[in-house]
Enzyme design. Structure first.
Site, PDB file in Angstrom:
ATOM      1  N   ASP A 137      12.820 -14.064   6.716  1.00  0.00           N
ATOM      2  CA  ASP A 137      12.249 -13.434   7.898  1.00  0.00           C
ATOM      3  C   ASP A 137      12.511 -11.942   7.931  1.00  0.00           C
ATOM      4  O   ASP A 137      11.609 -11.157   8.114  1.00  0.00           O
ATOM      5  CB  ASP A 137      12.823 -14.069   9.170  1.00  0.00           C
ATOM      6  CG  ASP A 137      12.143 -15.384   9.469  1.00  0.00           C
ATOM      7  OD1 ASP A 137      10.913 -15.441   9.346  1.00  0.00           O
ATOM      8  OD2 ASP A 137      12.844 -16.331   9.815  1.00  0.00           O
ATOM      9  N   GLU A 175     -20.277 -20.185  -8.044  1.00  0.00           N
ATOM     10  CA  GLU A 175     -20.330 -18.901  -7.328  1.00  0.00           C
ATOM     11  C   GLU A 175     -19.808 -19.013  -5.904  1.00  0.00           C
ATOM     12  O   GLU A 175     -19.549 -17.999  -5.249  1.00  0.00           O
ATOM     13  CB  GLU A 175     -21.764 -18.354  -7.316  1.00  0.00           C
ATOM     14  CG  GLU A 175     -22.242 -17.847  -8.663  1.00  0.00           C
ATOM     15  CD  GLU A 175     -21.262 -16.879  -9.314  1.00  0.00           C
ATOM     16  OE1 GLU A 175     -20.944 -15.860  -8.685  1.00  0.00           O
ATOM     17  OE2 GLU A 175     -20.823 -17.158 -10.441  1.00  0.00           O
TER      18      GLU A 175
HETATM   19  C1  9D3 Z   1     -17.337 -13.701 -11.056  1.00  0.00           C
HETATM   20  C2  9D3 Z   1     -18.095 -14.346  -9.946  1.00  0.00           C
HETATM   21  N1  9D3 Z   1     -18.001 -13.525  -8.776  1.00  0.00           N
HETATM   22  C3  9D3 Z   1     -19.165 -12.648  -8.605  1.00  0.00           C
HETATM   23  C4  9D3 Z   1     -20.397 -12.968  -9.264  1.00  0.00           C
HETATM   24  C5  9D3 Z   1     -17.837 -14.296  -7.553  1.00  0.00           C
HETATM   25  C6  9D3 Z   1     -16.784 -15.282  -7.587  1.00  0.00           C
HETATM   26  C7  9D3 Z   1     -17.038 -16.574  -7.189  1.00  0.00           C
HETATM   27  C8  9D3 Z   1     -16.053 -17.539  -7.214  1.00  0.00           C
HETATM   28  C9  9D3 Z   1     -15.482 -14.962  -7.971  1.00  0.00           C
HETATM   29  C10 9D3 Z   1     -14.485 -15.937  -7.992  1.00  0.00           C
HETATM   30  C11 9D3 Z   1     -14.785 -17.226  -7.622  1.00  0.00           C
HETATM   31  C12 9D3 Z   1     -13.735 -18.271  -7.640  1.00  0.00           C
HETATM   32  N2  9D3 Z   1     -12.524 -17.873  -6.909  1.00  0.00           N
HETATM   33  C13 9D3 Z   1     -12.022 -18.546  -5.910  1.00  0.00           C
HETATM   34  O1  9D3 Z   1     -12.543 -19.590  -5.570  1.00  0.00           O
HETATM   35  C14 9D3 Z   1     -10.877 -18.011  -5.197  1.00  0.00           C
HETATM   36  C15 9D3 Z   1     -10.111 -16.826  -5.403  1.00  0.00           C
HETATM   37  C16 9D3 Z   1     -10.199 -15.769  -6.367  1.00  0.00           C
HETATM   38  O2  9D3 Z   1     -11.043 -15.754  -7.277  1.00  0.00           O
HETATM   39  N3  9D3 Z   1      -9.299 -14.748  -6.273  1.00  0.00           N
HETATM   40  C17 9D3 Z   1      -8.332 -14.690  -5.320  1.00  0.00           C
HETATM   41  N4  9D3 Z   1      -8.227 -15.639  -4.402  1.00  0.00           N
HETATM   42  C18 9D3 Z   1      -9.107 -16.692  -4.457  1.00  0.00           C
HETATM   43  S1  9D3 Z   1      -9.111 -17.957  -3.394  1.00  0.00           S
HETATM   44  C19 9D3 Z   1     -10.388 -18.713  -4.126  1.00  0.00           C
END
Ligand code: 9D3
Length: 253
Positions: free
Chosen positions: A168, A115
């Site tokens: 650019d 999470e």
């Molecule tokens: C589905 C879980 N979400 C809410 C309960 C929270 C959540 C936690 C961790 C959603 C995605 C993540 C993992 N994502 C990343 O670490 C992440 C990410 C992304 O999911 N979308 C766009 N850019 C990024 S940069 C890192």
């Protein structure tokens, strides 16, 4: 540029590092890419890196101590690094941000799993939070690769022929023109004659028309957000006149 990535899945970076532009950039010593396994800094026989969230709820949170250990180890390798946390809560990544980051000497990229990471890491060990867009990934690793790829293109000597200075002004505003290569005719579909004319003035004008037309049909938002040049406005006024003459012709019953 020295990239240091903190991750629970360093293997994900193996193919990324060993192919294409990134591999060439590493070989030319324009960039270096090191990964740090966060689990190496976890305590105990099981080297646990996650735990249940305070306050309850679903999912797990990355424990702060292993991440702090990995970060301190990264800072020994890259003491002046800008420390970036890849997170869905971050600032949306863009080409402009990539160009800015390319000016740094060192970047540390922290990838979360589960999470997310304990807030005390985010608060005290991080300079910048970056997201790559509004969709849900399973972790920060793909986002870190996106950032490394886009930033590397702006490091002088990384791109082969096409120079990044072109990015650019031009390609931030308009989509690229259509591209063609041999054969002249493919499955009954020929290349536009003008591209074989050798007249570089005409070819340039055709490409600008192509860029504008593609941008108009695929990404109207870009035409509104960016100032158009006099030549671009003239092309669009030309379309407007042609469309109007068709409308006029149709309406005279
Ligand atoms: C589905 C879980 N979400 C809410 C309960 C929270 C959540 C936690 C961790 C959603 C995605 C993540 C993992 N994502 C990343 O670490 C992440 C990410 C992304 O999911 N979308 C766009 N850019 C990024 S940069 C890192």
């Amino acid at each position: 540029m020295q990239f240091v990535v903190l991750t629970l899945f360093p293997e994900l970076f193996d193919t990324f590092q060993n192919h294409g532009m990134i591999r060439r950039a590493v070989e030319l010593q324009k960039i270096s890419l090191q990964t740090i396994q966060i689990r190496d800094f976890a305590e105990g026989r099981h080297r646990v890196t996650d735990d249940r969230p305070y306050g309850g709820g679903p999912g797990m949170v990355m424990k702060p101590e292993p991440v702090a250990g990995a970060m301190r180890s990264a800072l020994k390798m890259a003491p002046d690094a800008r420390r970036i946390h890849l997170t869905p809560q971050g600032r949306p990544f863009s080409n402009t941000m990539a160009r800015q980051l390319a000016k740094e000497k060192e970047l540390i990229l922290l990838c979360g799993r589960y999470e997310g990471i304990d807030e005390r890491i985010c608060r005290n060990f991080i300079d910048d939070e970056v997201s790559i867009g509004d969709y849900i990934l399973t972790g920060g690793e793909l986002a870190a690769m996106v950032v490394i790829d886009a930033v590397s293109r702006f490091i002088p000597g990384v791109l082969g022929c096409a120079d990044s200075s072109e990015d650019d002004s031009f390609s931030d505003c308009l989509l690229e023109h259509a591209h063609y290569t041999r054969p002249f005719e493919f499955e009954g579909d020929p290349v536009p004659e003008v591209l074989l004319s050798g007249d570089h003035g005409k070819i340039g004008h055709w490409r600008l028309q192509s860029s504008l037309m593609r941008t108009f049909f695929k990404r109207k938002d870009l035409l509104i957000d960016h100032a158009l040049t006099a030549e671009e406005l003239k092309i669009m006024e030309g379309w407007q006149k042609e469309i109007q003459s068709i409308i006029d012709f149709q309406q005279k019953e």
